[in-house]
Design an enzyme around this catalytic site. Structure first.
Site, short mmCIF file in Angstrom:
data_model
loop_
_atom_site.label_atom_id
_atom_site.label_comp_id
_atom_site.label_asym_id
_atom_site.label_seq_id
_atom_site.Cartn_x
_atom_site.Cartn_y
_atom_site.Cartn_z
N GLY B 43 0.68 -1.31 -0.01
CA GLY B 43 0.04 0.07 -0.15
C GLY B 43 0.74 1.35 -0.07
N LEU B 46 -1.00 7.30 2.70
CA LEU B 46 0.11 8.35 3.44
C LEU B 46 0.63 7.46 4.49
CD1 LEU B 46 -2.60 11.24 4.52
CD2 LEU B 46 -0.54 11.29 2.86
N ALA B 47 0.18 6.35 4.98
CA ALA B 47 1.08 5.45 5.86
C ALA B 47 1.97 4.81 5.16
CB ALA B 47 0.06 4.66 6.50
N HIS B 269 -20.48 9.67 6.86
CA HIS B 269 -20.34 11.28 7.06
C HIS B 269 -21.59 11.74 6.47
CE1 HIS B 269 -18.76 15.13 5.58
NE2 HIS B 269 -17.83 14.77 5.97
N ARG B 333 -21.22 14.68 13.40
CA ARG B 333 -21.53 13.97 12.38
C ARG B 333 -22.38 12.78 12.45
NH1 ARG B 333 -15.42 12.86 9.66
NH2 ARG B 333 -15.28 15.15 8.96
N GLU B 428 -5.20 3.67 8.12
CA GLU B 428 -6.64 3.16 8.40
C GLU B 428 -6.73 1.72 8.64
OE1 GLU B 428 -9.30 4.59 5.36
OE2 GLU B 428 -11.29 3.93 6.37
N ARG B 438 -14.08 9.10 14.33
CA ARG B 438 -12.66 9.74 13.99
C ARG B 438 -13.26 11.01 14.00
NH1 ARG B 438 -10.97 12.02 9.79
NH2 ARG B 438 -12.29 10.73 8.37
N LEU B 444 -5.74 11.98 8.20
CA LEU B 444 -4.17 12.20 7.61
C LEU B 444 -3.39 12.00 8.50
CD1 LEU B 444 -5.28 15.04 5.19
CD2 LEU B 444 -5.51 12.62 4.70
#
Lengths: 277, 641, 254
Positions: B43, B46-47, B269, B333, B428, B438, B444
């Site tokens: 993957g 970002l991570a 969301h 939310r 994630e 969250r 991020l």
């Protein structure tokens, strides 16, 4: 697919052995589907200008710089020729004067010959860079097999640069044969030094006059895109010359083109209409 | 016999010193020895990109795998809002402790204190790192970084790059990664999908992958495997996740022994564009900031089909303002999502499919003028108009909640190691920092914290003892065996020869998971889902049709395996939701609510992480509990009235 | 509405491609273009035929995965939108729509409408980064960046790497992509140290895969993020400086 290491080499782990022995034609795929380079990579040299000229961006820069030189030439050429309207004495005196530029410091005709050699080099570079970029683009273009690209966005001038360039180059040869070399099958009435008479004699023939007008229109189209394009190739980032909102840049291109082409095409027309001659 | 023990390895002592203490206590690998270790990173979000780049900089041999055609396409790129960091550049009372507290409370007290505190601590380093990489964060005229407040936080700590913060952060990490590829320290495998983890003697020793271009199945060995493969919102079929987001890597790891924690914690969301037709492939999120000026309403009469402007004011129900007078349209939310669902379920839904509620800007335009509204939300309005062909300046927007993030994931300890030694989960894909809900702009932050700052430190603790032992060689029978299992699986799917497409079954599965394990859950529904999902799966396994061959680009073959995993995961989500007899954060059990309809936690019985252990294909997973202890925050009831 | 699609089918990288026609009835104008293709694919699968391979992922115009040349226009008729953002209301009943992959020697077709854009990664690998190892960064507010500069860098950084600029260019030039990445990094103070080496390396790598710029401007018309060709001018200038400037002194002037 897999790519490994920083030497920009491509390899597929399973068929790496096959790849090392099989040459793929440019633009084809390696066994993994990873593309092999399409164009040869420029080798760096110690001469900065040579180095620059090896790459497409550098060639565009050379094309722009030589383009500016050629724009200067066509403008000066047009300006000198305006003396047609002042009559034979002035024009012939101007032509003769070109040969004595630099007098009395420099020998006769030296400056004009330097200019000629310079122009020749500039022309050669302008044409060579255009030619080699065209070849590069053909290699890079993969449009084969598909339909044509939609070409609404670019204007006519941009799309026809290569053709107008070839027309102008061909015209140039004719033009030199007509007035400089005085080849008899081009201009049977040619007399060395009698610039005014030569021009009138040549332009009196309707076919020649039409050819000059057509060639100058091609020059105009070429100049229009070229004088717009130099800002881009030379990297002008002035907001006034921004290509998106570019009234000044378009305006400059249009004004320059008009300033060169309109007087130029006026000469054969004036001869044909009997205003000159 | 259970093989899973949940030892969080979380340090003790004063919370502010824990990360420091831990960094001092982990075993290190000498710089000259690092090149002897191979790390496989799966993957490139970002991570993954941040971890791969950082580990390669340290000197480890890194191999990176992504099913995308380029590492830059991971779905982190779609994050809009921003990234939190406790920089306190605004001098408004922010601190590491406040970010820690907000995150724990926002997660409804279901996250590990040590992890969350560390997240808040490294958040400040993330911003430094990203700015140095050239991430073009928004600036003030003085040239310093701009901040905005987000998700109801009382401080301005969110850094942003227009509406494309995720894109810019990912490009920063991707560029750092590509630099390491160029230096020869990272071997990049694009269009390569991980299909299994290889374990030997209970230790992860490699992965099996499929080359999506040629279909070839191969193995890679290494000393550690990092799964940075994102969340599982696509179990709902319709979500704001990208089409190809999947849980396959995490799920296959689960089947090889990694416990899966809190699968029922999913976030819905509230402001997404509702589905238009049954062919809708995904949902589009509209920034939450719209609720600052928009008013949410539905017609009072259930069967009102008049266009919105013909419905007079007294026949409209501004239900958020009515039920939550103090927070109104800015209710959190989960609260506003559930309220919208109740309205639609009661027949008040609007739009051609009666599946949305109005988000009306008429008042804001009247009060502020169209120009101000345009400045604030112009790009969002344009996006909405492009999708729906309706002009939100004139017609109220239609919105409806949609799944977009999953807090649950692979269970990891403080070192981000799963219950399989040598196998790590980041971003994630793990469960660690967000608890049951969250906060906005925290995803991020967590992905980058794990990748840039946590794993480069903690991985050496697992690697150091392996010094001197090369990775398990690829000719070891475990690799051949795992590869064979993957190949058998593929041939099985290709030979089903049924009549319905993979998408058909994914859609059907998604409907069940959404209806019974979506915004509101109850025992009856979950039990129903637990009987419907296996039945549908049985049909799927015998009636799905996968065309094409195994040795070519075959998108349906890719999809069928992912959907097969979603079937099993969807079932586990329902099982987890059924067992957790409380409401907390994104998990709302209708039986457990206060008189005012708020989530009612049960800290007596459920203040733990529920981690599930795979017990084989025909046996339900076994539950393990990691108790959560709170020393630095007080457990309180959230209220938004 | 009812449409006819002429779609480029090509079994693999080495196979010959050809156009095939498909009738698509019952197209709803609320559908996105790719949902229309999803529907066609579902029908093809259930009829036992090979579905059409095309790339897509986020479907909100940010990941850059999708890319179909629709009637000769990369990403189709809507300006400033990627293929996934195009909706069927852009077409009308009875239309015949031609679908092709990106066409460029640097983007070989993998299958049907899917191409291999790895060359873009190779360009970035050559220098599209700022060297800063994790942990080595100074405080984020240590170097102020004037807002206009940050905004211009962001304009360039908005590139999604989809390759439409190459597909639109008759020369298959990747100048808009490369210059956008260069402008993003070369404009920022953080990017100055490597500015000229970056420019040289990226430009020269770009040219091994793609053609040269003829200043047509097709690329900026096709770009889903409407990135202007101004950045190409900036790249040209930086490239010239890279070749002609004394690097030992270059840092002085920024």
């Amino acid at each position: 697919m897999t790519y490994v290491d920083g030497a920009h080499r491509w390899c597929d782990r399973t068929e790496a052995a096959r790849l090392t022995t099989t040459q793929h034609p440019p633009g084809s795929q390696g066994a993994s589907g990873a593309p092999s380079p399409v164009n040869r990579r420029a080798k760096r040299t110690t001469f900065p200008l040579v180095d620059l000229y090896q790459t497409a961006v550098g060639k565009k820069w050379v094309m722009a710089v030589t383009g500016i030189a050629l724009m200067g030439f066509v403008f000066a050429h047009m300006f000198g020729n305006l003396k047609l309207y002042q009559g034979p004495e002035d024009l012939d005196k101007y032509a003769a004067g070109l040969k004595t530029l630099g007098d009395p410091i420099l020998p006769n005709s030296m400056v004009v010959w330097l200019l000629r050699v310079g122009l020749l080099v500039v022309f050669a570079l302008h044409i060579h860079s255009a030619y080699s970029l065209t070849m590069m683009n053909r290699r890079s273009n993969g449009a084969g097999g598909g339909t044509r690209r939609d070409t609404i966005a670019a204007n006519f001038a941009a799309r026809t640069m290569r053709w107008t360039g070839i027309i102008v180059a061909a015209f140039l040869v004719w033009h030199l044969a007509d007035f400089t070399w005085g080849w008899s099958f081009v201009n049977p009435d040619y007399q060395y030094g009698a610039v005014y008479d030569n021009v009138v004699a040549s332009f009196s023939r309707p076919a020649v006059a039409i050819a000059y007008v057509v060639a100058n229109l091609a020059l105009g189209v070429h100049l229009y895109h070229g004088s717009w394009s130099i800002f881009q190739s030379l990297g002008s980032m002035s907001p006034r010359f921004n290509p998106r909102r570019n009234p000044l840049r378009r305006g400059f291109a249009l004004a320059f083109t008009a300033a060169v082409v309109l007087p130029n095409i006026s000469f054969p027309i004036a001869v044909q209409l009997g205003i000159i001659g | 016999m259970s093989t899973v023990t949940l030892n969080a390895h979380a340090p003790t002592g004063p919370i502010a010193d824990r990360w420091d203490e831990h960094r001092f206590s982990v075993k290190l690998v000498n710089p000259n020895n690092r090149r002897k270790f191979t790390v496989l990173v799966v993957g490139t979000g970002l991570a993954g990109a941040a971890a791969a780049a950082s580990l390669a900089q340290l000197g480890y041999q890194v191999k990176v795998f992504t099913f995308h055609d380029s590492p830059r396409r991971a779905h982190s790129i779609a994050a809009q809002g921003g990234i939190n960091a406790a920089k306190n550049y605004k001098n408004d009372g922010d601190s590491i402790h406040r970010l820690f507290y907000d995150t724990i409370k926002g997660g409804d007290f279901r996250a590990r204190e040590s992890n969350v505190y560390r997240l808040a601590q490294v958040s400040v380093n993330i911003i430094d790192q990203c700015v140095a990489q050239g991430v073009p964060f928004a600036r003030e005229y003085g040239g310093l970084l701009d901040n905005r407040s987000f998700g109801g936080a009382q401080v301005s700590r969110t850094f942003y790059a227009r509406g494309q913060t995720g894109q810019q952060l990912l490009l920063g990490a991707y560029q750092a990664l590509m630099q390491q590829v160029g230096l020869g320290r990272v071997e990049m495998h694009t269009k390569t999908e991980m299909l299994d983890v290889v374990t030997k003697d209970g230790q992860a020793c490699g992965i099996v992958v499929r080359d999506l271009a040629t279909g070839e199945i191969t193995s890679f060995n290494g000393h550690a495997v990092l799964l940075c493969t994102g969340g599982y919102s696509n179990a709902f079929y319709l979500s704001t996740n990208a089409m190809n987001c999947n849980a396959t890597a995490a799920w296959r790891a689960h089947k090889r022994g990694a416990a899966f924690a809190n699968p029922c914690y999913t976030q819905i969301h509230p402001t997404c564009i509702p589905a238009n037709d049954e062919f809708q492939s995904k949902l589009t999120l509209m920034s939450e900031s719209l609720r600052n000026d928009g008013r949410i309403w539905v017609p009072k009469s259930p069967d009102d089909t008049r266009p919105p402007h013909q419905i007079p004011e007294d026949e409209r129900d501004y239900y958020l303002e009515r039920i939550y007078p103090s927070f109104g349209n800015l209710a959190p939310r989960d609260v506003s999502s559930r309220a919208a669902k109740r309205m639609v379920d009661a027949g008040h839904g609007i739009g051609p499919l009666q599946n949305g509620v109005y988000l009306d800007f008429a008042d804001a335009i009247g009060r502020l003028g169209e120009q101000v509204v345009k400045e604030r939300y112009g790009n969002l309005f344009d996006m909405y108009q492009r999708i729906t062909d309706e002009n939100p300046y004139q017609v109220p927007m239609r919105i409806y909640p949609a799944p977009h993030y999953t807090m649950g994931g692979l269970w990891v300890d403080y070192n981000l190691q799963t219950t399989v030694p040598g196998l790590y989960a980041l971003g994630e894909a793990n469960f660690s920092d967000h608890g049951a809900n969250r906060l906005g702009a925290s995803a991020l932050m967590q992905g980058l914290a794990d990748g840039y700052f946590v794993i480069p430190t903690t991985i050496s603790d697992g690697l150091a003892p392996l010094l001197g032992s090369p990775p398990v060689p690829l000719d070891d029978p475990v690799f051949a065996q795992t590869e064979q299992e993957v190949r058998d699986d593929i041939s099985r799917w290709l030979s089903v020869g049924g009549t319905r497409s993979v998408d058909h079954y994914h859609r059907e599965l998604g409907k069940i998971v959404w209806d019974y394990c979506g915004m509101g859950r109850n025992r009856t529904g979950l039990e129903k889902a637990l009987s419907e999902i296996p039945a549908l799966r049985a049909e799927f396994e015998t009636n799905v049709r996968v065309t094409g061959r195994a040795d070519e680009v075959n998108q349906n073959l890719e999809k069928v395996q992912r959907v097969a995993d979603f079937f099993e995961l969807g079932e586990l989500m329902c099982r987890d939701a059924l067992h957790r007899e409380e409401s907390c954060g994104g998990h709302f059990r209708e039986e457990y609510q206060t008189d005012e309809g708020e989530a009612q936690r049960n800290d007596e019985d459920f203040c733990y992480v529920g981690a599930w252990e795979w017990k084989g294909p025909d046996t339900p997973q076994a539950l393990h509990r990691e108790p959560l202890e709170f020393e630095y925050v007080q457990l309180t009831q959230r209220s938004y009235k | 509405m009812k449409l006819t699609l002429k779609i480029w089918r090509q079994e693999g990288p080495r196979a010959e491609g050809r156009f095939e026609s498909y009738e698509v009835p019952n197209v709803n104008e609320e559908m996105s273009f790719l949902e229309m293709l999803d529907g066609l694919n579902e029908r093809l699968v259930e009829d036992g035929q090979e579905p059409i391979t095309f790339d897509s992922d986020c479907r909100e115009g940010i990941c850059g995965t999708c890319g179909i040349t629709i009637d000769g226009k990369p990403h189709g008729p809507w300006p400033g939108a990627a293929t996934c953002q195009l909706h069927m209301r852009a077409f009308s009943d009875g239309d015949v729509i031609t679908l092709e992959p990106w066409r460029a020697a640097g983007f070989p077709v993998m299958k049907d409408l899917m191409v291999d854009r790895t060359a873009f990664d190779t360009i970035v690998e050559a220098g599209g980064y700022i060297s800063v190892d994790t942990g080595a960064a100074p405080d984020a507010n240590e170097i102020p960046v004037p807002k206009p500069v940050a905004d211009a860098a962001m304009d360039a950084a908005a590139c999604i790497g989809c390759g439409a600029c190459v597909a639109a260019c008759p020369n298959s030039a990747a100048q808009l992509f490369t210059s956008a990445k260069l402008a993003h990094l070369n404009l920022l103070p953080q990017g100055q140290a490597e500015r000229f080496r970056r420019t040289e390396d990226m430009v020269e790598t770009m040219e091994t895969f793609f053609g040269s710029c003829t200043n047509y401007g097709f690329c900026q018309e096709a770009c889903p993020k409407e990135i202007p060709i101004d950045f190409i001018a900036l790249m040209n200038r930086d490239y010239l400086k890279a070749k002609l400037k004394n690097r030992k002194l270059a840092g002085r002037q920024g």
